[in-house]
Structure formats: C-alpha cells, structure tokens
Scaffold this active site. Structure first.
Site: not given
Length: 309
Positions: A48, A62, A89, A91, A116, A118, A126, A161, A191, A213
């Site tokens: 990952y 982040d 990821d 985003d 993924h 989101e 985060c 996500r 999440e 996660n």
C-alpha cells in the site's frame, strides 16, 4: 535484479483474485521502494502507498498539497520494485471529474494495480482527525464514475473511500457506499470505523470487497487480521506503520549521537551491511556485471594479414 518481472496487468489480475470477503489480505504501507521489497520478502499479500506517507516524506502535512505527478512518480517507483500488487491513495483525484480521469490513466501508466478516491474536499485532512468535510453525494458519484470510465485496463481496481461516518454517522456511510458501488466502485474503503460491528455492517451492506484501515493512533482499535476476517473484511492496510517505525528509530539514533558523540549504542538495532546488500540483491548485480565483462581481449598482432582477424 532491477525491477519486478511481473507485468502490471498480471498484478492487477492478482489483486482482483485475492480480494475475497473475509480474506483480510494484508497490505503494509511502503514509504520507499526498498521497503516494498522488504514487504514482499516477508510474505505479505500486497503493498500500500499512503498519501499521508508521500506527503510526510516530502516534509508536508497530509492536506492535499501533493500533486498527481509526485504521487504517480513515487508510487510507480515503489510498484516496480515488487511482484506484489500495489494499491495507492489518490486522495480526491486531484481535481474535478476530468482530472480524476487523468489520474486513473497516469496511475495505470505508472504500473499501479489500483487506487482509492475519497469524498473529502480540499483542504483534505487525515481520515482519523476531527473536523473533516465531505462533498455531496452527487459530486462523489461523478468522481467514481469518471474514474471507472477512464481506465483502460478493466482489472485496474477503483476503490471508493468515504469519510462520511465521522460527519453523518454509520447509516449515512453505508448509504453512500452503496451509491458508490452503483457508480462503478469495485471496492469500498469506509474510513474511521468505530468498532468491529461497524466494519461488519458495511461488509454485509455491499457486495464488493471492503478495506479496513489499521492505522496507529486513529479512531479504530488495532484489530487482528483474524478479527477483521471474521467480520468479512477483504483487505487490511497498515499505511504509516513502517514510516513511523523508521523515523522513530532515526530519532533515537540522532539523540544517541547528540548525547554520546557516537552512534555505538544504537548499532545493534540497525540493518547490517550484509543484510542491506542482501535486500538490494547486490550479488545478482555482481553476477550480471561479471557475466558481461568476463572476456579477455587476445594479444593480437595488429600487423597480421590473417584473414580471420
């Protein structure tokens, strides 16, 4: 030697085949290409690449400051180092639906097995912090539909996500997950679930694989692989674990040098030179180099008239 001998297309097929509800496949987070090789050597199922790790490695928080180019380049460097499938990821997809479409094709080109997208909006944060904001369902549906439509390899995994659990509750998260599956998501990443019962509820509500996660210092307890498998989870990520471990030890070594004028007290905890050479497959490069440059030029008379010369 050098890079993976497994094609990106095969890695994508491998990822599809392993994502079975209840399998709880483990994907530790790599923070550089060498750590991806270590993950593979230790027998894990996949790799990952966390957006937080990529940002933090650049010295950034982040909050959506990294670019598509930075993410695709670094994730590609990690993915090519291992035969394991790599999930990244992406985003929020780096912009509007057209940007999301380009993101998918760039990640395909970089050799990733999936990504993924989101439902936060920028500035994102985060997923285990408070005060998150999410886009409306229509906006997120368009992101996922654009992603699904843009891919050229049907096996490239499009994961959705949703961070809506922390904002509107579990029922809203489940409703959104269902809508995103209808929009084309191959998998769901809910999440910041509170407990195992919430993971179980999401797994029962959708007919696609669900990711858990297991990040440290987050909203969820650090459940075991078996606990997550028992409630139907297909994939488990440990996104920042290796980065935190490496940076924690780096800090301790620096403290030792500052305090004692030498790193001697920390040497026993370091990767040895021999182990590092083993991990980078130094001997294979040496064999290759020797195989290429193992001939000798004969001592020929440059004035010879021998036709064979």
């Amino acid at each position: 030697m050098l890079y993976s001998t497994t094609t990106p297309e095969q890695k994508r097929r491998d990822l599809r085949e392993m994502l079975v509800p209840g399998a709880a496949r483990q994907f530790p987070g790599a923070f550089n290409p060498l750590s991806a090789r270590l993950i593979a050597e230790k027998g894990f199922d996949g790799v990952y690449v966390s957006g937080a790790v990529l940002a933090n490695d650049l010295g950034l928080p982040d909050i959506g400051l990294t670019t598509l180019t930075e993410v695709a380049t670094r994730a590609g460097q990690i993915a090519r180092m291992t035969d394991l499938p790599t999930l990244v990821d992406a985003d929020t997809g780096f912009g509007e639906p057209m940007n999301v479409a380009r993101t998918i094709q760039e990640l395909e080109h970089a050799g990733l097995a999936g990504c993924h997208i989101e439902d936060q909006f920028n500035p994102k944060r985060c997923g285990h912090l408070d005060g998150k904001n999410v886009v409306d369902l229509d906006t997120m549906v368009k992101r996922i539909a654009a992603a699904a439509d843009a891919r050229r390899d049907a096996n490239f995994l499009i994961m959705a996500r949703t961070d809506v659990r922390a904002v509107e509750g579990l029922d809203a998260a489940i409703d959104r997950a269902k809508a995103l599956v209808d929009a084309g998501a191959d998998s769901i990443f809910p999440e910041a679930m509170k407990d195992l019962s919430e993971f179980e509820a999401v797994c029962k509500a959708v007919d696609v694989p669900v990711l858990a996660n297991m990040t440290e210092f987050g909203k969820s307890e650090l459940f075991t692989r078996q606990q997550l498998a028992d409630v139907g989870v297909a994939l488990v990520i440990y996104p920042v674990t290796l980065l935190r471990s490496a940076m924690g030890e780096a800090e301790r070594v620096l403290d030792a040098i500052a305090a004692h004028g030498t790193q001697e007290s920390r040497v026993d905890s370091m990767l040895t030179r021999a182990r590092l050479y083993e991990l980078v497959d130094y001997e294979a490069y040496n064999r290759f180099d020797t195989g290429i440059f193992n001939f000798q030029v004969p001592d020929l008379d440059i004035h010879s008239n021998n036709a064979d010369l």
